[in-house]
Design an enzyme around this catalytic site. Structure first.
Site, PDB file in Angstrom:
ATOM      1  CD  GLU A  73      67.472 -39.333-114.992  1.00  0.00           C
ATOM      2  OE1 GLU A  73      67.414 -39.916-116.087  1.00  0.00           O
ATOM      3  OE2 GLU A  73      68.191 -39.751-114.058  1.00  0.00           O
ATOM      4  CG  HIS A 112      64.948 -33.046 -91.768  1.00  0.00           C
ATOM      5  ND1 HIS A 112      65.082 -32.330 -90.610  1.00  0.00           N
ATOM      6  CD2 HIS A 112      64.256 -34.161 -91.439  1.00  0.00           C
ATOM      7  CE1 HIS A 112      64.513 -32.980 -89.621  1.00  0.00           C
ATOM      8  NE2 HIS A 112      63.995 -34.097 -90.097  1.00  0.00           N
TER       9      HIS A 112
END
Length: 141
Positions: A73, A112
């Site tokens: 996915e 991040h």
């Protein structure tokens, strides 16, 4: 913020529960399929719909995509421009940010990596753990 959901048969049950839960948290949600349990369906058919929508509006949309391992996915989603899909299959360890703040894996993918798609491993996560990860991921700016 609008949240798109997609899953194949392996993630169908978890998607249905999470979609309802996230809607209850006040987010606008859209189901990109599967719309019914079908053992023969295939995740790319649904994931590409959600990824395309995030690709078109990456700053104000996110997606949660769910499959057996979440690996495929995430790979499908990451083929679309402006999509940054991160895979979550369990809490793992914790890390410290450069400023010393402790981060979980889900928070780190937002802070991040600016991940705008979260891929979940339905066969590796109990529902409660997936729900907690989704809540944390959505709260992180």
């Amino acid at each position: 913020m609008k949240i798109y959901f997609a899953a194949d048969h392996a993630g169908f049950e978890m998607k249905e529960k999470l979609l309802s839960h996230v809607k209850g948290l006040g987010y606008e949600v859209e189901d990109c399929g599967a719309y019914e349990f079908d053992q023969a369906d295939d995740y790319p058919d649904f994931v590409k719909k959600a990824a395309q929508k995030v690709s078109e509006n990456p700053e104000s949309t996110r997606a949660i995509i769910i499959g057996a391992s979440g690996q495929g996915e995430a790979m499908v989603a990451n083929r679309f421009p402006h999509v940054r899909a991160a895979l979550y299959y369990g809490p793992g360890g914790r890390q410290k940010d450069s400023d010393g703040k402790e981060l979980t894996m889900t928070a780190s993918t937002r802070k991040h990596n600016d991940a705008n798609v979260l891929a979940l491993a339905a066969r590796f996560l109990p529902y409660e753990e997936a729900e907690a990860a989704v809540e944390e991921w959505l709260k992180e700016p």
